[in-house]
Scaffold this motif. Structure first.
Motif, PDB file in Angstrom:
ATOM      1  N   ILE A  35      -5.578  10.734  -9.531  1.00  0.00           N
ATOM      2  CA  ILE A  35      -4.997  10.795  -8.192  1.00  0.00           C
ATOM      3  C   ILE A  35      -3.470  10.762  -8.248  1.00  0.00           C
ATOM      4  O   ILE A  35      -2.788  11.605  -7.642  1.00  0.00           O
ATOM      5  CB  ILE A  35      -5.529   9.632  -7.320  1.00  0.00           C
ATOM      6  CG1 ILE A  35      -7.019   9.843  -7.033  1.00  0.00           C
ATOM      7  CG2 ILE A  35      -4.750   9.539  -6.020  1.00  0.00           C
ATOM      8  CD1 ILE A  35      -7.642   8.735  -6.206  1.00  0.00           C
ATOM      9  N   ASP A  36      -2.912   9.788  -8.956  1.00  0.00           N
ATOM     10  CA  ASP A  36      -1.450   9.657  -9.001  1.00  0.00           C
ATOM     11  C   ASP A  36      -0.797  10.883  -9.629  1.00  0.00           C
ATOM     12  O   ASP A  36       0.237  11.375  -9.140  1.00  0.00           O
ATOM     13  CB  ASP A  36      -1.063   8.402  -9.773  1.00  0.00           C
ATOM     14  CG  ASP A  36      -1.482   7.138  -9.046  1.00  0.00           C
ATOM     15  OD1 ASP A  36      -1.580   7.180  -7.805  1.00  0.00           O
ATOM     16  OD2 ASP A  36      -1.735   6.114  -9.721  1.00  0.00           O
ATOM     17  N   ARG A  37      -1.376  11.383 -10.716  1.00  0.00           N
ATOM     18  CA  ARG A  37      -0.829  12.574 -11.357  1.00  0.00           C
ATOM     19  C   ARG A  37      -0.912  13.779 -10.428  1.00  0.00           C
ATOM     20  O   ARG A  37       0.033  14.570 -10.326  1.00  0.00           O
ATOM     21  CB  ARG A  37      -1.595  12.849 -12.659  1.00  0.00           C
ATOM     22  CG  ARG A  37      -1.220  14.134 -13.377  1.00  0.00           C
ATOM     23  CD  ARG A  37       0.237  14.152 -13.774  1.00  0.00           C
ATOM     24  NE  ARG A  37       0.571  15.373 -14.495  1.00  0.00           N
ATOM     25  CZ  ARG A  37       1.815  15.776 -14.718  1.00  0.00           C
ATOM     26  NH1 ARG A  37       2.833  15.055 -14.275  1.00  0.00           N
ATOM     27  NH2 ARG A  37       2.039  16.887 -15.370  1.00  0.00           N
ATOM     28  N   SER A  83      -5.910  10.202   0.466  1.00  0.00           N
ATOM     29  CA  SER A  83      -6.958   9.511   1.227  1.00  0.00           C
ATOM     30  C   SER A  83      -7.941   8.775   0.323  1.00  0.00           C
ATOM     31  O   SER A  83      -8.641   7.872   0.790  1.00  0.00           O
ATOM     32  CB  SER A  83      -7.730  10.518   2.094  1.00  0.00           C
ATOM     33  OG  SER A  83      -8.415  11.450   1.278  1.00  0.00           O
ATOM     34  N   ARG A  84      -7.969   9.127  -0.946  1.00  0.00           N
ATOM     35  CA  ARG A  84      -8.873   8.476  -1.897  1.00  0.00           C
ATOM     36  C   ARG A  84      -8.173   7.395  -2.729  1.00  0.00           C
ATOM     37  O   ARG A  84      -8.736   6.923  -3.713  1.00  0.00           O
ATOM     38  CB  ARG A  84      -9.489   9.522  -2.821  1.00  0.00           C
ATOM     39  CG  ARG A  84     -10.534  10.370  -2.107  1.00  0.00           C
ATOM     40  CD  ARG A  84     -10.814  11.668  -2.855  1.00  0.00           C
ATOM     41  NE  ARG A  84     -11.925  12.376  -2.243  1.00  0.00           N
ATOM     42  CZ  ARG A  84     -11.852  13.100  -1.128  1.00  0.00           C
ATOM     43  NH1 ARG A  84     -10.697  13.200  -0.483  1.00  0.00           N
ATOM     44  NH2 ARG A  84     -12.910  13.713  -0.647  1.00  0.00           N
ATOM     45  N   LYS A  85      -6.991   7.037  -2.321  1.00  0.00           N
ATOM     46  CA  LYS A  85      -6.226   6.019  -3.039  1.00  0.00           C
ATOM     47  C   LYS A  85      -6.429   4.670  -2.358  1.00  0.00           C
ATOM     48  O   LYS A  85      -6.063   4.488  -1.197  1.00  0.00           O
ATOM     49  CB  LYS A  85      -4.739   6.386  -3.056  1.00  0.00           C
ATOM     50  CG  LYS A  85      -3.886   5.482  -3.932  1.00  0.00           C
ATOM     51  CD  LYS A  85      -2.460   5.985  -4.018  1.00  0.00           C
ATOM     52  CE  LYS A  85      -1.617   5.095  -4.927  1.00  0.00           C
ATOM     53  NZ  LYS A  85      -0.219   5.562  -5.037  1.00  0.00           N
ATOM     54  N   PHE A  86      -7.001   3.731  -3.093  1.00  0.00           N
ATOM     55  CA  PHE A  86      -7.266   2.390  -2.568  1.00  0.00           C
ATOM     56  C   PHE A  86      -6.543   1.365  -3.438  1.00  0.00           C
ATOM     57  O   PHE A  86      -6.872   1.219  -4.620  1.00  0.00           O
ATOM     58  CB  PHE A  86      -8.761   2.097  -2.552  1.00  0.00           C
ATOM     59  CG  PHE A  86      -9.532   2.975  -1.612  1.00  0.00           C
ATOM     60  CD1 PHE A  86      -9.716   2.607  -0.300  1.00  0.00           C
ATOM     61  CD2 PHE A  86     -10.064   4.179  -2.051  1.00  0.00           C
ATOM     62  CE1 PHE A  86     -10.429   3.415   0.573  1.00  0.00           C
ATOM     63  CE2 PHE A  86     -10.773   4.994  -1.199  1.00  0.00           C
ATOM     64  CZ  PHE A  86     -10.952   4.610   0.122  1.00  0.00           C
ATOM     65  N   PRO A  87      -5.549   0.660  -2.904  1.00  0.00           N
ATOM     66  CA  PRO A  87      -4.808  -0.341  -3.692  1.00  0.00           C
ATOM     67  C   PRO A  87      -5.633  -1.620  -3.880  1.00  0.00           C
ATOM     68  O   PRO A  87      -5.518  -2.571  -3.117  1.00  0.00           O
ATOM     69  CB  PRO A  87      -3.560  -0.593  -2.845  1.00  0.00           C
ATOM     70  CG  PRO A  87      -3.981  -0.268  -1.457  1.00  0.00           C
ATOM     71  CD  PRO A  87      -5.017   0.812  -1.552  1.00  0.00           C
ATOM     72  N   VAL A  88      -6.467  -1.638  -4.905  1.00  0.00           N
ATOM     73  CA  VAL A  88      -7.391  -2.763  -5.106  1.00  0.00           C
ATOM     74  C   VAL A  88      -6.735  -3.933  -5.825  1.00  0.00           C
ATOM     75  O   VAL A  88      -7.263  -5.049  -5.795  1.00  0.00           O
ATOM     76  CB  VAL A  88      -8.633  -2.295  -5.898  1.00  0.00           C
ATOM     77  CG1 VAL A  88      -9.426  -1.298  -5.087  1.00  0.00           C
ATOM     78  CG2 VAL A  88      -8.226  -1.674  -7.238  1.00  0.00           C
ATOM     79  N   ASP A  89      -5.623  -3.715  -6.498  1.00  0.00           N
ATOM     80  CA  ASP A  89      -5.003  -4.775  -7.303  1.00  0.00           C
ATOM     81  C   ASP A  89      -4.095  -5.687  -6.495  1.00  0.00           C
ATOM     82  O   ASP A  89      -3.556  -6.649  -7.043  1.00  0.00           O
ATOM     83  CB  ASP A  89      -4.203  -4.160  -8.459  1.00  0.00           C
ATOM     84  CG  ASP A  89      -5.091  -3.356  -9.395  1.00  0.00           C
ATOM     85  OD1 ASP A  89      -6.289  -3.687  -9.477  1.00  0.00           O
ATOM     86  OD2 ASP A  89      -4.592  -2.417 -10.028  1.00  0.00           O
TER      87      ASP A  89
END
Length: 362
Positions: A35-37, A83-89
């Motif tokens: 995703i980030d790339r 939209s598929r990026k979830f900051p879980v940390d």
């Protein structure tokens, strides 16, 4: 020098776009590490697109080449990855705020993509349709008929896209070929339908996260709703006023022998004019006596049940005898089967296959 520089930038833009599409396909397959790339590639491609000034104001899609039209999908690709990026940390509070920011940015990108298609006058993006999604407030939902028609259009676009891709794989076509252009147009149409769905679903998530953040700020636990729903209890039925006619109409009173009243308890209540609970009335009319002694003996109850069983068995024997008496090859049977088949054919003519299917939309 400027022409050569623009050519190199155009080639770099094409490579960045192809790489971004590859990363999007990997994310669709479940590889969330890309995703980030993919987002960085899309941002670089968008920067190149602005530098080259590919799209100007008041231009239609017919004025651009097939390769240029592909770049209109950059905002959509960016939104799909984001939209598929979830900051879980992160901490739960920071996580929800970061996710809310991502949703807000995704909706902006989806709307930018839809506006570009509308302004360039694509035939599948009329203002009367897309303006509804551009002005859709967070949390708003479409009507059922609108969802079904939208789903049918999405399925049709997917089928058309798969058909065109199979043709392209089997043939070595140039970039300016008409099939390639039709493929890009169908792909943009499919992206448009997906963007409209995403705006609605992300709007619902936007409202949920806003409520969670407000509850945390108010010192409440977001795992529980602010208003606990009250348990739904059925309203008690009003008591039943017994009358002599009601007791006489009961099954056991009709089937009692002369001088013997198995519903004597009910008769006494009816004579006195008192009321009785409806559940007690059902028990009493079935031979049970919650009020006082039992209203009938086990032998009398067994006799009633045997009588009912004999009546059912007799009706079954009569039906079997009628079926055996009729010749299956007779004209009556053949005519009946013919009329039945005709009725079924008429029913099929007026009911198309799949009619009434809700496509799992509730």
């Amino acid at each position: 020098m400027s022409f050569a520089n623009n050519t190199r930038q155009d080639e770099s833009l094409n490579k960045l776009f192809e790489s971004a599409m590859e990363h999007l396909q990997k994310v669709y397959k479940g590889n969330m590490k890309e995703i980030d790339r993919g987002i960085s590639l899309v941002e670089r491609a968008a920067t190149f697109l602005l530098q080259l000034n590919v799209f100007g104001e008041n231009e239609e899609h017919t004025e651009h080449s097939t390769i240029s039209l592909r770049y209109l999908a950059l905002p959509f690709i960016h939104a799909e990855l984001l939209s598929r990026k979830f900051p879980v940390d992160l901490d739960p509070e920071d996580r929800d705020k970061e996710r809310l920011h991502c949703i807000y940015r995704c909706c902006e990108l989806y709307r930018q993509f839809i506006e570009n298609l509308r302004d360039m006058e694509f035939p599948f993006a009329p203002p009367t349709v897309v303006n509804y999604y551009l002005n859709l407030s967070p949390g708003a939902r479409r009507e059922r008929d609108s969802k079904i028609s939208h789903l049918k259009a999405t399925k049709a676009a997917e089928a058309m896209l798969e058909k065109i891709e199979n043709v392209i794989k089997n043939k070595d076509l140039d970039e300016d070929d008409e099939t390639q252009r039709e493929h890009v147009m169908t792909l943009l149409h499919w992206y448009l339908l997906k963007a409209c769905d995403q705006i609605e679903s992300l709007g619902v998530e936007h409202c949920m996260l806003e409520n969670v953040i407000k509850m945390r700020e108010a010192g409440e636990d977001p795992r529980f709703s602010r208003e606990t729903p009250k348990p739904q209890t059925d309203r008690p039925e009003p008591p039943l006023v017994l009358t002599s006619d009601l007791v006489k109409a009961s099954y056991h009173f009709r089937n009692c022998t002369a001088g013997v009243y198995p519903c004597y308890g009910l008769w006494q209540i009816a004579v006195s004019g008192k009321t009785i609970d409806r559940s007690n009335f059902k028990l009493l009319t079935r031979g049970y006596g919650p009020i006082g002694e039992p209203t009938m003996s086990l032998a009398e109850l067994a006799e009633i049940e045997m009588k009912e069983a004999r009546e059912v068995a007799g009706r079954q024997r009569e039906a079997e005898a009628k079926e055996q008496a009729i010749d299956p090859d007779s004209e009556e049977v053949c005519d009946a089967e013919t009329y039945k088949a005709r009725e079924y054919d008429e029913w099929k003519d007026s009911h198309r296959r799949g009619e009434g299917n809700r496509y799992n939309m509730g």
